[in-house]
Design a protein around this motif. Sequence first.
Motif, PDB file in Angstrom:
ATOM      1  N   LEU A 207       0.788  -1.243   0.179  1.00 26.49           N
ATOM      2  CA  LEU A 207       0.133   0.138   0.089  1.00 26.49           C
ATOM      3  C   LEU A 207       0.863   1.166  -0.004  1.00 26.49           C
ATOM      4  O   LEU A 207       0.438   2.277  -0.485  1.00 26.49           O
ATOM      5  CB  LEU A 207      -0.985   0.192   1.182  1.00 26.49           C
ATOM      6  CG  LEU A 207      -2.043  -1.042   1.294  1.00 26.49           C
ATOM      7  CD1 LEU A 207      -3.058  -1.017   2.593  1.00 26.49           C
ATOM      8  CD2 LEU A 207      -3.068  -1.066   0.013  1.00 26.49           C
ATOM      9  N   LEU A 208       1.944   1.198   0.790  1.00 26.11           N
ATOM     10  CA  LEU A 208       2.917   2.264   0.647  1.00 26.11           C
ATOM     11  C   LEU A 208       3.595   2.738  -0.537  1.00 26.11           C
ATOM     12  O   LEU A 208       3.610   3.792  -1.031  1.00 26.11           O
ATOM     13  CB  LEU A 208       4.037   2.126   1.670  1.00 26.11           C
ATOM     14  CG  LEU A 208       5.077   3.141   1.949  1.00 26.11           C
ATOM     15  CD1 LEU A 208       4.250   4.168   2.861  1.00 26.11           C
ATOM     16  CD2 LEU A 208       6.092   2.745   2.864  1.00 26.11           C
ATOM     17  N   ASN A 209       3.653   1.503  -1.350  1.00 21.55           N
ATOM     18  CA  ASN A 209       4.490   1.817  -2.439  1.00 21.55           C
ATOM     19  C   ASN A 209       3.447   2.041  -3.845  1.00 21.55           C
ATOM     20  O   ASN A 209       3.987   2.084  -4.844  1.00 21.55           O
ATOM     21  CB  ASN A 209       5.465   0.834  -3.068  1.00 21.55           C
ATOM     22  CG  ASN A 209       6.585   0.553  -1.967  1.00 21.55           C
ATOM     23  OD1 ASN A 209       6.934   1.455  -1.521  1.00 21.55           O
ATOM     24  ND2 ASN A 209       7.052  -0.709  -1.668  1.00 21.55           N
ATOM     25  N   ASN A 210       2.360   1.575  -3.568  1.00 20.33           N
ATOM     26  CA  ASN A 210       1.292   1.753  -4.882  1.00 20.33           C
ATOM     27  C   ASN A 210       0.523   2.903  -4.562  1.00 20.33           C
ATOM     28  O   ASN A 210      -0.624   2.969  -3.910  1.00 20.33           O
ATOM     29  CB  ASN A 210       0.427   0.709  -4.763  1.00 20.33           C
ATOM     30  CG  ASN A 210       1.031  -0.512  -5.426  1.00 20.33           C
ATOM     31  OD1 ASN A 210       1.148  -0.642  -6.619  1.00 20.33           O
ATOM     32  ND2 ASN A 210       1.715  -1.318  -4.701  1.00 20.33           N
ATOM     33  N   GLU A 211       0.950   4.282  -5.134  1.00 25.87           N
ATOM     34  CA  GLU A 211       0.343   5.766  -4.784  1.00 25.87           C
ATOM     35  C   GLU A 211      -1.013   5.991  -5.327  1.00 25.87           C
ATOM     36  O   GLU A 211      -2.085   6.772  -4.749  1.00 25.87           O
ATOM     37  CB  GLU A 211       1.010   6.738  -5.389  1.00 25.87           C
ATOM     38  CG  GLU A 211       2.395   6.641  -4.722  1.00 25.87           C
ATOM     39  CD  GLU A 211       3.451   7.728  -5.201  1.00 25.87           C
ATOM     40  OE1 GLU A 211       3.123   8.350  -6.246  1.00 25.87           O
ATOM     41  OE2 GLU A 211       4.601   7.848  -4.927  1.00 25.87           O
TER      42      GLU A 211
END
Length: 299
Positions: A207-211
């Motif tokens: 989730l952090l890396n998929n904006e």
Amino acid sequence: MAQVLSAGGVVRALIMSGHRVSVLSRQSPSDVRRLLTSSVRPVQSLNAINPSVAFDAIINLAGEPVMAKRWSHQRKRLLLDSRVGLTGELVDLIERLENRPDTLISCSAVGYYGHHSASEPQSESSTAGSDFAASLCERWEQAAKRAESLGVRVCIVRTGLVLHQNNGALHEMLPPFRLGLGGPIGSGKQMMSWIHSDDMTRVITFLLNNESLRGAFNATSPNPVSNREFARALGGALRRPAIIPVPTIVLKLLLGESSAMVTHGQAAIPERLQEAGFIWEQPEIKDALRQLLIKPSYF
């Protein structure tokens, strides 16, 4: 920012990826570094953070254990303060920062769905329940969503039972099961939504890396199991029988109102993670428990 025990895997994964990590914890800075790594920056108070400090993201995993004690009025107040109150303080911090983070990832729980239809699959579009646990989760989520008005992308992570070899619910279950005294709770038909701790870490970093992702996500295996299936799988992983049932009345006497969380359960389905292309490393309960309990110290 998160409690040390909950955040260990996430912190290590972020550091290995080259991030600099600050950890909010009530423990001393030396204890935080000892439990995690000397690379983290311990923070003991949100008020101690200078508004000029910049964070790319804030990850909120904090909260007092829900099942640790009976839900007295005082205990409920503590649960609310440690979730709703602290999350509100984090959003207040975001508001006063000169450079606001792009992302807030804030945990909730599948208790959001309540117990009114515990045998039915619950996706992220399902409505909230009406019991205390559901109300707690709903208020917790609303506190986090306030960051959206500040231009921050907010992801709500509704966790199931997080299976970890060293702490949490699985650790508490092990002693009776190791003695061959474990078994299903009540009828054993109630559903359990669970996730391996490594997959939980991977969900957060995903989730952090998929904006493009925002909103609520069920952080659970795509394969919820009945309590009876879970007991059988745990007994199998430990090579012990798991046939002695725990009467529902015993749990009610021990835990009071909170016993409903294990006697009813939820069948949460991670529909949005599946649609986003997340792939679980441990989607099956038998394999997950065997992997977790492979260490000799558990036998």
